[in-house]
Scaffold this motif. Sequence first.
Motif, PDB file in Angstrom:
ATOM      1  N   ILE A 204      31.177  44.510  44.512  1.00 54.42           N
ATOM      2  CA  ILE A 204      32.261  43.620  44.930  1.00 54.42           C
ATOM      3  C   ILE A 204      33.350  43.701  43.865  1.00 54.42           C
ATOM      4  N   PHE A 205      34.571  43.924  44.289  1.00 53.94           N
ATOM      5  CA  PHE A 205      35.698  44.088  43.367  1.00 53.94           C
ATOM      6  C   PHE A 205      36.495  42.794  43.320  1.00 53.94           C
ATOM      7  N   LEU A 206      36.507  42.177  42.161  1.00 55.01           N
ATOM      8  CA  LEU A 206      37.203  40.904  42.015  1.00 55.01           C
ATOM      9  C   LEU A 206      38.714  41.102  41.956  1.00 55.01           C
ATOM     10  N   GLU A 207      39.424  40.155  42.543  1.00 53.42           N
ATOM     11  CA  GLU A 207      40.887  40.140  42.488  1.00 53.42           C
ATOM     12  C   GLU A 207      41.324  39.292  41.297  1.00 53.42           C
ATOM     13  N   ASP A 208      42.582  39.486  40.871  1.00 60.64           N
ATOM     14  CA  ASP A 208      43.136  38.635  39.824  1.00 60.64           C
ATOM     15  C   ASP A 208      43.079  37.162  40.254  1.00 60.64           C
ATOM     16  N   GLY A 209      42.722  36.302  39.291  1.00 57.37           N
ATOM     17  CA  GLY A 209      42.649  34.879  39.562  1.00 57.37           C
ATOM     18  C   GLY A 209      41.369  34.447  40.243  1.00 57.37           C
ATOM     19  N   GLU A 210      40.380  35.335  40.321  1.00 57.61           N
ATOM     20  CA  GLU A 210      39.100  34.975  40.927  1.00 57.61           C
ATOM     21  C   GLU A 210      38.042  34.756  39.860  1.00 57.61           C
ATOM     22  N   MET A 211      37.096  33.861  40.175  1.00 63.64           N
ATOM     23  CA  MET A 211      35.993  33.539  39.287  1.00 63.64           C
ATOM     24  C   MET A 211      34.703  33.608  40.093  1.00 63.64           C
ATOM     25  N   VAL A 212      33.650  34.130  39.498  1.00 62.89           N
ATOM     26  CA  VAL A 212      32.369  34.222  40.186  1.00 62.89           C
ATOM     27  C   VAL A 212      31.314  33.503  39.365  1.00 62.89           C
TER      28      VAL A 212
END
Length: 609
Positions: A204-212
């Motif tokens: 899964i490729f995170l986008e800017d401004g995302e938190m997991v």
Amino acid sequence: MCGIVGYIGQQQATPIILDGLRRLEYRGYDSAGIATLDGGKIEIRRAQGKLANLEAVLLQRPLEGSRGIGHTRWATHGRPSETNAHPHFAGGIVVVHNGIIENYQQLREKLRALGHNFRSETDTEVIAHLVERHYKEGGDFEGAVRLALGEVRGAYAVAILCEKEPDKLIAAKLGSPLVVGQGVGEYFVASDIPAMLSHTREMIFLEDGEMVVFTPEAMRVTDLSGAPREKTAKTITWSPLMAEKGGYRHFMLKETHEQPRAIADTIAGRIVEGEGRIHLEDLRLGDEELGSLDKIFIVACGTSWHAALVGKFLIERLARIPVEVDIASEFRYRDPIVTPRTLTVLISQSGETADTLAALREARGKGSKAVAICNVVESSIARESDGVIYTHAGPEIGVASTKAFTTQLVALFLFALHLGKTRGILDAERSRALTAELLTLPRKVEEALLLDGAIEQIARDFVGATDFLYLGRGNQYPIALEGALKLKEISYIHAEGYPAGEMKHGPIALIDEQLPVVIIAPGNDTYEKVISNMEEVRARGGKVIAITDREDSDLSDKADVILVLPQIADELMPILTVIPLQLLAYHIAVLKGTDVDQPRNLAKSVTVE
């Protein structure tokens, strides 16, 4: 530059993280560290220098625990040292971080005034202290991370653990790459795909401004305000073996010899044979949009910028659109004139190059459509562009680019053909002829690689040189630049690339009996002029290494060494002429005993300005 690996699951974290960091060594680093969380307590091991130093520390003082984060650091704030190495710890919070926190000095002063003590010179340590402070105030790990990241200004990819919430691992990104790997009852997070490929291919490729937020059983992705984000995993087709040396002494040599396969993979499925038509599946720009263009910018850094210079020749010749080439770090600071009829092409091997990403945003902000040429699916530049032409080089581990460069040239050639056909510049006969030539390219690159033994001997003859000059004309001038860059990058020998016609305007003063001059002289319409330049070098005692596709008996009187390549259309010749330059740089570097795959001070992916 810098590498992050994180793990949460049922296995011991340390060996998984060490293996992942080893696979990220190509990114460049000067120190490394790991933190694990076991029994409600965080322990950290760090070492300056290579991973072998960290492994030696771990042999003496092992780390236990099924939650962990690790990091390889390339110094930005604070000298390379064990103290400045990541992870950084404050009050039960441990952090690893890629990127640059621009306001860290103000934050540090604010936190000091509140009683926080800092151990390192880094910008990263302020993140640990911010999370610690917010956690003490609110008792909520997730909320503390969100509040802390809301205070920082700059770029970051972070992975964070908390002693008081041992079943959570939190990661977030803004401007620096971060990829999540899904396993069964376990999760991984890393700066790049190869770190996790031996464990999972579901990414899964995170986008800017995302938190997991990870637990061993589940993961949740939100934005920084806490709103949920839906994410879909993609299956990565690279095999772990593609990132191994496969019997070669160095990754760079392996990747140089992989170029026929990489080029064939980049071509595959994109030529409609018999018609000379090009199919670019992810371009996503229609014929009408392409037909209305009045200008193209190509923007890139380093080796990709050299590819861009070749791309200018290709597009202007085959599609008759004016092309301007910019170094990405300069593009957005010069207020370029961009209109809706301008197309901006961004070239980046990783798709995460910070300056190129900033240039993309500048261009799109001014109304330009954007097309990315890159090697990494779902990278930031690919995601933010209107269309993308993926190269299919596979993972490139050596810092000095080889197969990523030649596949970029192939992608540019395909794009130029598509533009030329779409705009009615290329007729069917010319298109068929050029695509037929392209289909012979992998075999001809294989033939060029057969020069390896002869080039190794040339390297022995010239390894003592302190300077090199590379000369080329037309579409070979960027290859002269690329050959000089390769030699500088991995052998640390000073080298200059110049347009051959400019030699008499200055560089000729450098020529004496000690200077090797590499002259690229394919049999095109500038051949005779380049031969004249060769004679000027010989007249002043310079040592000439000639690269040509002509069996010309007259050359033997004008060059000390001649390397003869297969013939191909002039538009594709740069892809062949760069092969001996890659091999020459490699063999000289090996003879000098430098670190070929990880040259000093360099990083594979430059993700900070």
